[in-house]
Design an enzyme around this catalytic site. Sequence first.
Site, PDB file in Angstrom:
ATOM      1  N   ASN A  35       0.834  -1.219   0.000  1.00  0.00           N
ATOM      2  CA  ASN A  35       0.000   0.000   0.000  1.00  0.00           C
ATOM      3  C   ASN A  35       0.859   1.255   0.000  1.00  0.00           C
ATOM      4  O   ASN A  35       1.648   1.468   0.933  1.00  0.00           O
ATOM      5  CB  ASN A  35      -0.919  -0.003   1.228  1.00  0.00           C
ATOM      6  CG  ASN A  35      -1.865  -1.200   1.187  1.00  0.00           C
ATOM      7  OD1 ASN A  35      -2.652  -1.344   0.266  1.00  0.00           O
ATOM      8  ND2 ASN A  35      -1.739  -2.095   2.171  1.00  0.00           N
ATOM      9  N   ASP A  60       3.776  -5.922  -4.537  1.00  0.00           N
ATOM     10  CA  ASP A  60       3.194  -7.064  -3.830  1.00  0.00           C
ATOM     11  C   ASP A  60       4.117  -8.261  -4.033  1.00  0.00           C
ATOM     12  O   ASP A  60       4.168  -8.846  -5.125  1.00  0.00           O
ATOM     13  CB  ASP A  60       1.794  -7.345  -4.388  1.00  0.00           C
ATOM     14  CG  ASP A  60       1.105  -8.486  -3.653  1.00  0.00           C
ATOM     15  OD1 ASP A  60       1.785  -9.217  -2.906  1.00  0.00           O
ATOM     16  OD2 ASP A  60      -0.112  -8.645  -3.827  1.00  0.00           O
ATOM     17  N   ASN A  87      11.830  -8.577   4.979  1.00  0.00           N
ATOM     18  CA  ASN A  87      11.044  -8.579   6.214  1.00  0.00           C
ATOM     19  C   ASN A  87       9.547  -8.815   5.991  1.00  0.00           C
ATOM     20  O   ASN A  87       8.868  -9.342   6.872  1.00  0.00           O
ATOM     21  CB  ASN A  87      11.268  -7.216   6.898  1.00  0.00           C
ATOM     22  CG  ASN A  87      10.204  -6.897   7.919  1.00  0.00           C
ATOM     23  OD1 ASN A  87      10.218  -7.395   9.048  1.00  0.00           O
ATOM     24  ND2 ASN A  87       9.238  -6.067   7.537  1.00  0.00           N
ATOM     25  N   TYR A 152       3.306 -21.513   8.407  1.00  0.00           N
ATOM     26  CA  TYR A 152       4.137 -20.400   8.871  1.00  0.00           C
ATOM     27  C   TYR A 152       5.504 -20.889   9.376  1.00  0.00           C
ATOM     28  O   TYR A 152       6.542 -20.414   8.918  1.00  0.00           O
ATOM     29  CB  TYR A 152       3.390 -19.636   9.965  1.00  0.00           C
ATOM     30  CG  TYR A 152       4.103 -18.386  10.419  1.00  0.00           C
ATOM     31  CD1 TYR A 152       4.022 -17.212   9.677  1.00  0.00           C
ATOM     32  CD2 TYR A 152       4.864 -18.382  11.591  1.00  0.00           C
ATOM     33  CE1 TYR A 152       4.682 -16.059  10.093  1.00  0.00           C
ATOM     34  CE2 TYR A 152       5.522 -17.233  12.014  1.00  0.00           C
ATOM     35  CZ  TYR A 152       5.425 -16.082  11.267  1.00  0.00           C
ATOM     36  OH  TYR A 152       6.090 -14.944  11.678  1.00  0.00           O
ATOM     37  N   LYS A 156       9.300 -20.252   7.754  1.00  0.00           N
ATOM     38  CA  LYS A 156      10.378 -19.570   8.492  1.00  0.00           C
ATOM     39  C   LYS A 156      11.601 -20.495   8.640  1.00  0.00           C
ATOM     40  O   LYS A 156      12.742 -20.031   8.628  1.00  0.00           O
ATOM     41  CB  LYS A 156       9.864 -19.112   9.856  1.00  0.00           C
ATOM     42  CG  LYS A 156       8.811 -18.003   9.783  1.00  0.00           C
ATOM     43  CD  LYS A 156       9.301 -16.795   9.001  1.00  0.00           C
ATOM     44  CE  LYS A 156       8.402 -15.582   9.153  1.00  0.00           C
ATOM     45  NZ  LYS A 156       8.809 -14.433   8.345  1.00  0.00           N
TER      46      LYS A 156
HETATM   47  N1  NAP Z   1       5.269  -9.606  15.145  1.00  0.00           N
HETATM   48  C1  NAP Z   1       5.718 -10.784  15.547  1.00  0.00           C
HETATM   49  O1  NAP Z   1       5.386 -11.260  16.649  1.00  0.00           O
HETATM   50  C2  NAP Z   1       6.682 -11.552  14.673  1.00  0.00           C
HETATM   51  C3  NAP Z   1       7.397 -12.611  15.256  1.00  0.00           C
HETATM   52  C4  NAP Z   1       8.282 -13.332  14.489  1.00  0.00           C
HETATM   53  C5  NAP Z   1       8.477 -13.004  13.159  1.00  0.00           C
HETATM   54  N2  NAP Z   1       7.773 -11.965  12.612  1.00  0.00           N
HETATM   55  C6  NAP Z   1       8.017 -11.673  11.190  1.00  0.00           C
HETATM   56  O2  NAP Z   1       8.441 -10.320  11.080  1.00  0.00           O
HETATM   57  C7  NAP Z   1       8.131  -9.836   9.782  1.00  0.00           C
HETATM   58  C8  NAP Z   1       7.477  -8.474   9.888  1.00  0.00           C
HETATM   59  O3  NAP Z   1       6.247  -8.638  10.559  1.00  0.00           O
HETATM   60  P1  NAP Z   1       5.595  -7.510  11.464  1.00  0.00           P
HETATM   61  O4  NAP Z   1       5.297  -8.149  12.763  1.00  0.00           O
HETATM   62  O5  NAP Z   1       6.390  -6.263  11.424  1.00  0.00           O
HETATM   63  O6  NAP Z   1       4.207  -7.337  10.680  1.00  0.00           O
HETATM   64  P2  NAP Z   1       3.303  -6.052  10.337  1.00  0.00           P
HETATM   65  O7  NAP Z   1       3.387  -5.020  11.405  1.00  0.00           O
HETATM   66  O8  NAP Z   1       1.979  -6.628   9.988  1.00  0.00           O
HETATM   67  O9  NAP Z   1       4.005  -5.458   8.998  1.00  0.00           O
HETATM   68  C9  NAP Z   1       4.023  -6.209   7.811  1.00  0.00           C
HETATM   69  C10 NAP Z   1       4.604  -5.388   6.685  1.00  0.00           C
HETATM   70  O10 NAP Z   1       4.719  -6.244   5.515  1.00  0.00           O
HETATM   71  C11 NAP Z   1       4.016  -5.635   4.417  1.00  0.00           C
HETATM   72  N3  NAP Z   1       3.488  -6.698   3.574  1.00  0.00           N
HETATM   73  C12 NAP Z   1       2.554  -7.647   3.895  1.00  0.00           C
HETATM   74  N4  NAP Z   1       2.289  -8.420   2.834  1.00  0.00           N
HETATM   75  C13 NAP Z   1       3.066  -7.973   1.815  1.00  0.00           C
HETATM   76  C14 NAP Z   1       3.207  -8.337   0.443  1.00  0.00           C
HETATM   77  N5  NAP Z   1       2.464  -9.317  -0.104  1.00  0.00           N
HETATM   78  N6  NAP Z   1       4.109  -7.682  -0.329  1.00  0.00           N
HETATM   79  C15 NAP Z   1       4.833  -6.660   0.199  1.00  0.00           C
HETATM   80  N7  NAP Z   1       4.728  -6.255   1.482  1.00  0.00           N
HETATM   81  C16 NAP Z   1       3.838  -6.899   2.280  1.00  0.00           C
HETATM   82  C17 NAP Z   1       2.948  -4.749   5.093  1.00  0.00           C
HETATM   83  O11 NAP Z   1       2.512  -3.667   4.277  1.00  0.00           O
HETATM   84  P3  NAP Z   1       1.289  -3.821   3.208  1.00  0.00           P
HETATM   85  O12 NAP Z   1       0.177  -4.515   3.930  1.00  0.00           O
HETATM   86  O13 NAP Z   1       0.994  -2.431   2.773  1.00  0.00           O
HETATM   87  O14 NAP Z   1       1.858  -4.635   2.092  1.00  0.00           O
HETATM   88  C18 NAP Z   1       3.748  -4.201   6.285  1.00  0.00           C
HETATM   89  O15 NAP Z   1       4.567  -3.143   5.853  1.00  0.00           O
HETATM   90  C19 NAP Z   1       7.262 -10.906   9.114  1.00  0.00           C
HETATM   91  O16 NAP Z   1       8.051 -11.654   8.209  1.00  0.00           O
HETATM   92  C20 NAP Z   1       6.812 -11.767  10.282  1.00  0.00           C
HETATM   93  O17 NAP Z   1       6.560 -13.109   9.873  1.00  0.00           O
HETATM   94  C21 NAP Z   1       6.884 -11.240  13.327  1.00  0.00           C
END
Ligand code: NAP
Length: 262
Positions: A35, A60, A87, A152, A156
């Site tokens: 977005n 995307d 990320n 998931y 990972k």
């Molecule tokens: N939060 C946790 O507890 C946690 C724990 C372990 C690992 N992680 C990992 O950390 C990473 C970041 O997650 P987060 O927690 O920061 O999530 P988040 O706050 O939901 O942010 C996700 C980001 O990814 C973008 N995104 C989602 N789908 C996409 C697509 N198809 N193409 C391009 N961009 C996309 C989103 O923007 P748009 O929607 O605009 O595309 C947003 O900028 C992920 O890989 C997640 O698996 C998170």
Amino acid sequence: MDKTALITGASAGLGKEFARQLAAQGYQLVLVARNPEPLQATAAELQHDYGVQTLVLPADLSKPEAPRQIFTSLETQGLHIDYLVNNAGIAGPDLLTDRDWQVHSRFFELMMVSVAQMCHLFAPGMQERGMGRIINIASVAGRIPRSGNSNYGPAKAYLIALSEELSLTLRGSGVKVCALCPGFTHTEFHQRAGLTAMKNSLPKWLWYDADVVVREGLQAIEKNKSVYISGRLYRWLDPLFQSVFTRRLFFISDRRNQSGTP
Ligand SMILES: NC(=O)c1ccc[n+]([C@@H]2O[C@H](COP(=O)([O-])OP(=O)(O)OC[C@H]3O[C@@H](n4cnc5c(N)ncnc54)[C@H](OP(=O)(O)O)[C@@H]3O)[C@@H](O)[C@H]2O)c1
């Protein structure tokens, strides 16, 4: 010459924090997510706070053409990437109960294939220049099998294996690769996945702030860590996760049907 960092999923959560901390180190930024509005808002904020140049590239990454389009667009502009943070990620569908295969296919594209392709496209240039950093955001969920959505954790686990192998392959080239494995982290992730109730039901001490996770990741790669578990609690738990005894305990608790998605 200015160094440039490319961060996917840069409009929220961990990606936005990576952009902030790399901007603080003086990197120009290429910000990727789907977005455009939140991306542009992030870019404006970081330009204002750190005076860095930013380029917004809405894409995307669940679409197979996206990594090549990002690469070509940067090449056309004469920009090379010194720091790549793969990320972007989502919680994802359930392998057995979600019956539309296209949904799984897009998930695999985003979580694994696009990351491999971004490494394939950007690592050789880093290698040629004798300098580069690649952080792939994995998860502690990739460290231990649980009963759950069966997508998931395995996705990972692939990123962890990919990062370890790339790190070995690129050793001595000036290019470092690290799989950063966060545990539960305060971001938009769980809310987007409809997991707010699960998040609220978990003890607060399981949760880390994004700035801590990112700071540890940026330090870990400089220390040549090819896999890094962020958060003291999760670093302490990780060796237990690998033991047969703990796996047996998880097996028993999973049979009682408890699950979460860090
Ligand atoms: N939060 C946790 O507890 C946690 C724990 C372990 C690992 N992680 C990992 O950390 C990473 C970041 O997650 P987060 O927690 O920061 O999530 P988040 O706050 O939901 O942010 C996700 C980001 O990814 C973008 N995104 C989602 N789908 C996409 C697509 N198809 N193409 C391009 N961009 C996309 C989103 O923007 P748009 O929607 O605009 O595309 C947003 O900028 C992920 O890989 C997640 O698996 C998170």
